[in-house]
Design a protein around this motif. Structure first.
Motif, PDB file in Angstrom:
ATOM      1  N   SER A 174      -1.961  -4.798   0.257  1.00  0.00           N
ATOM      2  CA  SER A 174      -3.377  -4.690   0.608  1.00  0.00           C
ATOM      3  C   SER A 174      -3.491  -3.751   1.812  1.00  0.00           C
ATOM      4  O   SER A 174      -2.499  -3.451   2.490  1.00  0.00           O
ATOM      5  CB  SER A 174      -3.942  -6.065   0.969  1.00  0.00           C
ATOM      6  OG  SER A 174      -3.409  -6.497   2.210  1.00  0.00           O
ATOM      7  N   ASP A 175      -4.716  -3.301   2.086  1.00  0.00           N
ATOM      8  CA  ASP A 175      -4.923  -2.461   3.268  1.00  0.00           C
ATOM      9  C   ASP A 175      -4.517  -3.197   4.535  1.00  0.00           C
ATOM     10  O   ASP A 175      -3.931  -2.607   5.444  1.00  0.00           O
ATOM     11  CB  ASP A 175      -6.395  -2.032   3.372  1.00  0.00           C
ATOM     12  CG  ASP A 175      -6.763  -0.956   2.354  1.00  0.00           C
ATOM     13  OD1 ASP A 175      -5.843  -0.383   1.722  1.00  0.00           O
ATOM     14  OD2 ASP A 175      -7.970  -0.694   2.204  1.00  0.00           O
ATOM     15  N   ARG A 211      -0.806  -3.062   4.820  1.00  0.00           N
ATOM     16  CA  ARG A 211      -0.364  -1.702   5.152  1.00  0.00           C
ATOM     17  C   ARG A 211      -0.520  -1.454   6.660  1.00  0.00           C
ATOM     18  O   ARG A 211       0.353  -0.896   7.304  1.00  0.00           O
ATOM     19  CB  ARG A 211      -1.131  -0.661   4.339  1.00  0.00           C
ATOM     20  CG  ARG A 211      -0.858  -0.767   2.846  1.00  0.00           C
ATOM     21  CD  ARG A 211      -1.585   0.301   2.051  1.00  0.00           C
ATOM     22  NE  ARG A 211      -0.936   1.589   2.204  1.00  0.00           N
ATOM     23  CZ  ARG A 211       0.227   1.925   1.651  1.00  0.00           C
ATOM     24  NH1 ARG A 211       0.876   1.062   0.913  1.00  0.00           N
ATOM     25  NH2 ARG A 211       0.752   3.106   1.852  1.00  0.00           N
ATOM     26  N   PRO A 264      -3.382   3.025   5.589  1.00  0.00           N
ATOM     27  CA  PRO A 264      -3.997   2.390   4.431  1.00  0.00           C
ATOM     28  C   PRO A 264      -4.607   3.378   3.440  1.00  0.00           C
ATOM     29  O   PRO A 264      -4.865   3.031   2.298  1.00  0.00           O
ATOM     30  CB  PRO A 264      -5.067   1.480   5.034  1.00  0.00           C
ATOM     31  CG  PRO A 264      -5.352   2.040   6.379  1.00  0.00           C
ATOM     32  CD  PRO A 264      -4.071   2.699   6.832  1.00  0.00           C
ATOM     33  N   GLU A 265      -4.824   4.616   3.869  1.00  0.00           N
ATOM     34  CA  GLU A 265      -5.421   5.623   2.994  1.00  0.00           C
ATOM     35  C   GLU A 265      -4.399   6.305   2.093  1.00  0.00           C
ATOM     36  O   GLU A 265      -4.757   6.994   1.143  1.00  0.00           O
ATOM     37  CB  GLU A 265      -6.155   6.682   3.817  1.00  0.00           C
ATOM     38  CG  GLU A 265      -7.252   6.123   4.703  1.00  0.00           C
ATOM     39  CD  GLU A 265      -8.377   5.518   3.883  1.00  0.00           C
ATOM     40  OE1 GLU A 265      -8.777   6.114   2.869  1.00  0.00           O
ATOM     41  OE2 GLU A 265      -8.859   4.429   4.256  1.00  0.00           O
TER      42      GLU A 265
END
Length: 122
Positions: A107-108, A111, A118-119
């Motif tokens: 998940s972001d 991350r 996260p991107e």
């Protein structure tokens, strides 16, 4: 494998079960991988989560490695956490290794915790 996971739910069933999903996910998020400071839900280890009208939960999950030395303990902790959710009757977990887990399943939040952007998916 649990053969009753194809139970058809009505719109009313879905509305009634929605809060249980939230509470079950919250319970799963209390279980952490013993080697990574991230919970098993945000690690992407939960592949499937179903709750029947009878409030029995079926989870299909994996581990970051098939040789995880703490697998039995983590599975037991997930089961115990889910079964502790008020209103839930039981929890059955199927351990799978297909598809193989990889970092793109994080998940972001995971991350960011692990220092990844996260991107950018790996």
């Amino acid at each position: 494998m649990n053969e009753n996971n194809n139970e058809v739910l009505t719109a009313e069933d879905v509305k009634e079960l929605a809060p249980y999903y939230d509470n079950v996910i919250m319970a799963i998020r209390q279980v952490y991988d013993p080697e990574i400071p991230v919970n098993v839900y945000d690690l992407g280890l939960i592949y499937e989560l179903n709750i029947k009208k009878t409030k029995d939960v079926f989870i299909k999950m994996t581990f970051t490695s098939p040789t995880c030395p703490m697998a039995d303990e983590v599975l037991a902790e997930v089961k115990r956490s889910v079964e502790d959710v008020p209103g839930i009757n039981s929890c059955e977990i199927e351990l799978v290794f297909e598809p193989q887990w990889d970092q793109s399943m994080l998940s972001d939040e995971a991350r960011i915790t692990l220092g990844f952007d996260p991107e950018i998916a790996d």
